[in-house]
Design a protein around this motif. Structure first.
Motif, PDB file in Angstrom:
ATOM      1  N   GLY A  13      21.697  -1.630 -55.946  1.00  0.00           N
ATOM      2  CA  GLY A  13      20.910  -2.805 -55.573  1.00  0.00           C
ATOM      3  C   GLY A  13      20.428  -3.582 -56.784  1.00  0.00           C
ATOM      4  N   LEU A  14      19.931  -2.836 -57.806  1.00  0.00           N
ATOM      5  CA  LEU A  14      19.430  -3.505 -59.012  1.00  0.00           C
ATOM      6  C   LEU A  14      20.549  -4.190 -59.780  1.00  0.00           C
ATOM      7  N   SER A  15      21.750  -3.589 -59.768  1.00  0.00           N
ATOM      8  CA  SER A  15      22.861  -4.204 -60.514  1.00  0.00           C
ATOM      9  C   SER A  15      23.199  -5.579 -59.933  1.00  0.00           C
ATOM     10  N   HIS A  16      23.002  -5.730 -58.612  1.00  0.00           N
ATOM     11  CA  HIS A  16      23.268  -7.022 -57.974  1.00  0.00           C
ATOM     12  C   HIS A  16      22.197  -8.049 -58.339  1.00  0.00           C
ATOM     13  N   VAL A  17      20.925  -7.647 -58.220  1.00  0.00           N
ATOM     14  CA  VAL A  17      19.867  -8.658 -58.372  1.00  0.00           C
ATOM     15  C   VAL A  17      19.563  -8.984 -59.834  1.00  0.00           C
ATOM     16  N   GLN A  18      19.662  -7.989 -60.732  1.00  0.00           N
ATOM     17  CA  GLN A  18      19.228  -8.266 -62.109  1.00  0.00           C
ATOM     18  C   GLN A  18      20.154  -9.226 -62.849  1.00  0.00           C
ATOM     19  N   SER A  19      21.405  -9.346 -62.376  1.00  0.00           N
ATOM     20  CA  SER A  19      22.321 -10.228 -63.111  1.00  0.00           C
ATOM     21  C   SER A  19      21.950 -11.708 -62.956  1.00  0.00           C
ATOM     22  N   ILE A  54      18.907 -13.788 -55.298  1.00  0.00           N
ATOM     23  CA  ILE A  54      19.566 -12.706 -54.566  1.00  0.00           C
ATOM     24  C   ILE A  54      18.485 -11.850 -53.930  1.00  0.00           C
ATOM     25  N   ASP A  55      18.691 -11.554 -52.667  1.00  0.00           N
ATOM     26  CA  ASP A  55      17.725 -10.809 -51.876  1.00  0.00           C
ATOM     27  C   ASP A  55      18.510  -9.668 -51.229  1.00  0.00           C
ATOM     28  N   GLU A  56      18.196  -8.426 -51.588  1.00  0.00           N
ATOM     29  CA  GLU A  56      18.984  -7.299 -51.082  1.00  0.00           C
ATOM     30  C   GLU A  56      18.064  -6.243 -50.487  1.00  0.00           C
ATOM     31  N   THR A  57      18.465  -5.690 -49.352  1.00  0.00           N
ATOM     32  CA  THR A  57      17.676  -4.649 -48.688  1.00  0.00           C
ATOM     33  C   THR A  57      18.431  -3.330 -48.770  1.00  0.00           C
ATOM     34  N   ILE A  58      17.736  -2.280 -49.278  1.00  0.00           N
ATOM     35  CA  ILE A  58      18.389  -0.973 -49.442  1.00  0.00           C
ATOM     36  C   ILE A  58      17.555   0.114 -48.764  1.00  0.00           C
ATOM     37  N   ALA A  59      18.213   1.179 -48.334  1.00  0.00           N
ATOM     38  CA  ALA A  59      17.529   2.262 -47.605  1.00  0.00           C
ATOM     39  C   ALA A  59      16.642   3.075 -48.527  1.00  0.00           C
ATOM     40  N   ALA A  60      15.465   3.455 -48.049  1.00  0.00           N
ATOM     41  CA  ALA A  60      14.530   4.264 -48.839  1.00  0.00           C
ATOM     42  C   ALA A  60      13.575   4.973 -47.898  1.00  0.00           C
ATOM     43  N   ALA A  61      12.916   6.019 -48.416  1.00  0.00           N
ATOM     44  CA  ALA A  61      11.851   6.684 -47.652  1.00  0.00           C
ATOM     45  C   ALA A  61      10.528   6.078 -48.113  1.00  0.00           C
ATOM     46  N   VAL A  62       9.892   5.337 -47.238  1.00  0.00           N
ATOM     47  CA  VAL A  62       8.659   4.620 -47.613  1.00  0.00           C
ATOM     48  C   VAL A  62       7.437   5.394 -47.110  1.00  0.00           C
ATOM     49  N   ASP A  63       6.586   5.828 -48.061  1.00  0.00           N
ATOM     50  CA  ASP A  63       5.339   6.523 -47.698  1.00  0.00           C
ATOM     51  C   ASP A  63       4.212   5.526 -47.499  1.00  0.00           C
ATOM     52  N   VAL A 202      29.189 -26.169 -55.372  1.00  0.00           N
ATOM     53  CA  VAL A 202      28.536 -24.864 -55.563  1.00  0.00           C
ATOM     54  C   VAL A 202      28.543 -24.537 -57.059  1.00  0.00           C
ATOM     55  N   PRO A 203      27.346 -24.321 -57.661  1.00  0.00           N
ATOM     56  CA  PRO A 203      27.281 -24.158 -59.117  1.00  0.00           C
ATOM     57  C   PRO A 203      28.019 -22.928 -59.638  1.00  0.00           C
ATOM     58  N   ARG A 204      28.431 -23.031 -60.906  1.00  0.00           N
ATOM     59  CA  ARG A 204      29.223 -21.986 -61.565  1.00  0.00           C
ATOM     60  C   ARG A 204      28.543 -20.614 -61.505  1.00  0.00           C
ATOM     61  N   LYS A 205      27.239 -20.561 -61.762  1.00  0.00           N
ATOM     62  CA  LYS A 205      26.554 -19.261 -61.785  1.00  0.00           C
ATOM     63  C   LYS A 205      26.546 -18.622 -60.393  1.00  0.00           C
ATOM     64  N   CYS A 206      26.348 -19.444 -59.374  1.00  0.00           N
ATOM     65  CA  CYS A 206      26.386 -18.937 -57.995  1.00  0.00           C
ATOM     66  C   CYS A 206      27.772 -18.381 -57.676  1.00  0.00           C
ATOM     67  N   VAL A 207      28.805 -19.091 -58.125  1.00  0.00           N
ATOM     68  CA  VAL A 207      30.195 -18.668 -57.889  1.00  0.00           C
ATOM     69  C   VAL A 207      30.434 -17.292 -58.533  1.00  0.00           C
ATOM     70  N   ALA A 208      29.933 -17.110 -59.764  1.00  0.00           N
ATOM     71  CA  ALA A 208      30.135 -15.844 -60.478  1.00  0.00           C
ATOM     72  C   ALA A 208      29.431 -14.684 -59.765  1.00  0.00           C
ATOM     73  N   GLU A 209      28.197 -14.912 -59.329  1.00  0.00           N
ATOM     74  CA  GLU A 209      27.454 -13.850 -58.630  1.00  0.00           C
ATOM     75  C   GLU A 209      28.088 -13.542 -57.271  1.00  0.00           C
ATOM     76  N   LEU A 210      28.525 -14.584 -56.575  1.00  0.00           N
ATOM     77  CA  LEU A 210      29.170 -14.403 -55.274  1.00  0.00           C
ATOM     78  C   LEU A 210      30.417 -13.536 -55.426  1.00  0.00           C
ATOM     79  N   LEU A 213      29.669  -9.845 -55.744  1.00  0.00           N
ATOM     80  CA  LEU A 213      29.226  -9.241 -54.481  1.00  0.00           C
ATOM     81  C   LEU A 213      30.372  -9.081 -53.486  1.00  0.00           C
ATOM     82  N   LEU A 214      31.359  -9.992 -53.559  1.00  0.00           N
ATOM     83  CA  LEU A 214      32.462  -9.960 -52.587  1.00  0.00           C
ATOM     84  C   LEU A 214      33.321  -8.704 -52.724  1.00  0.00           C
ATOM     85  N   ASP A 215      33.340  -8.110 -53.914  1.00  0.00           N
ATOM     86  CA  ASP A 215      34.155  -6.912 -54.115  1.00  0.00           C
ATOM     87  C   ASP A 215      33.717  -5.757 -53.219  1.00  0.00           C
TER      88      ASP A 215
END
Length: 373
Positions: A13-19, A54-63, A202-210, A213-215
């Protein structure tokens, strides 16, 4: 906030959003990732540079549900270096985020969640779906031609528009990119829902991030857009971007229709030949000269610093002999996109744009401006 998450899930999840996060930021909150632990048993990760989010939801145990923001690159580096299979415990309190995994413990400074900017999407009236493979083809076949020249900002992206000029006037979706030296365009049937779609860039940076994620997507991608924003729904991840506010030039005028000299060749062996002779080319002399004669093409490069190189490559050519020059890197970029074992090069003369495509029914076409040699 308190939650436990598997290291592999967190890292992905972090690898997707931090870029999205720029390395240098004058606004501290833009260096951070928003971490929101939800009572439903998931963690939402979000990062933005104010143009792209980028907004990503990942599974976790939330206390304990809650939210905070912390340095995106630091958290990503920590997650990367934690042992494989580790359970990572995240807890936030009093402006600190504590990360515990095995014997490792980190405490990072945080910034309040309320300061974190979110791109307001507004209404996105055009909604359609595209298979991930189709979207990959759109990006791969065009993005190498996107301009990097900031002064012509309206060329710094992929132009998407709908038209009615498909086979038998059928409705189509077209994607195009150009930097003034070369043009790439791909055409496909218009997806349902895209009828009233505005023309968008569609801007270049958006294209690169998209593309990254498509992979990881197998099915379809939801696309929603207005005249100023676009959103891609990619399963767990949502990519939202502002669009380039500008007018893309009427590129159809540069696509030649009367080029009467036809050259057919094998793109792989031709590309290898261009690559070999351009070994001696320098930044200044990227030009490769093509001397066309009956069923034979001689490629040559002359470099004042390094010397000369020449190679004869086979091809199917029956028109008048002549010579033309191209930028070798641009030529190889285009040849690299041809998947079949034959490519058509439609030529007019040494100064006119050249049309390159697999055949007349292939969805992608390329236009390359010649160079003086």
């Amino acid at each position: 906030m308190k939650a436990t998450i598997e290291r592999a899930t967190l890292l992905k999840g972090l690898s997707h959003v931090q870029s999205v996060v720029e390395r240098r930021n004058t606004i501290p909150i833009l260096s951070n990732v928003l971490i929101e632990a939800q009572a439903s048993g998931a963690i939402r990760l979000m990062a933005t540079d104010l143009d792209l989010q980028i907004d990503e939801t990942i599974a976790a145990a939330v206390d304990q549900p809650g939210a905070t923001t912390v340095s995106a690159h630091t958290l990503f580096d920590i997650a990367r270096k934690l042992p494989e299979g580790a359970q990572v415990e995240l807890s936030a309190a009093e402006n600190r985020l504590t990360i515990v995994a095995g014997r490792a413990r980190f405490s990072l400074g945080t910034l309040p969640r309320d300061d974190f900017p979110v791109i307001a999407e507004g209404e996105l009236p055009t909604v359609f779906e595209l298979p991930a493979e189709t979207l990959k083809a759109i990006v791969d076949k065009t993005r190498f031609a996107i301009s990097t020249e900031e002064t012509r900002y309206y060329l710094n992206g992929i132009f998407l528009h709908v038209a009615e000029d498909g086979p038998g006037n059928s409705p189509v979706l077209k994607a195009a990119a150009t930097d003034g030296h070369r043009l790439a365009r791909i055409t496909m049937p218009r997806p349902a829902g895209a009828e009233a779609m505005p023309d968008v860039i569609v801007p270049r940076k958006c294209v690169a991030e998209l593309r990254k994620l498509l992979d990881e997507i197998d099915g379809s991608v939801g696309v929603s857009l207005s005249g100023s924003k676009i959103r891609f729904d990619l399963g767990q991840a949502i990519l939202t971007s502002k669009l380039i506010d500008g007018t893309f030039p009427d590129y159809s005028r540069v696509i030649p229709s009367g080029n009467d000299k036809l050259l057919k060749l094998d793109p792989k062996s031709f590309m290898a030949g261009v690559d070999r002779v351009s070994t001696i080319a320098t930044e200044k002399t990227r030009a490769v000269k093509m001397a066309l004669d009956r069923d034979k093409i001689t490629l040559s490069v002359t470099s004042p610093e390094n010397g000369t190189a020449a190679e004869e490559v086979p091809g199917d050519y029956a028109a008048m002999p002549f010579e033309i020059g191209f930028n070798s890197r641009y030529l190889m970029d285009i040849l690299g996109q041809i998947e079949g074992d034959s490519v058509e090069v439609h030529l007019a003369d040494a100064a006119a744009p050249t049309l390159i495509r697999e055949n007349d029914s292939s969805p992608a076409l390329y236009v390359l401006m010649p160079m003086r040699v």
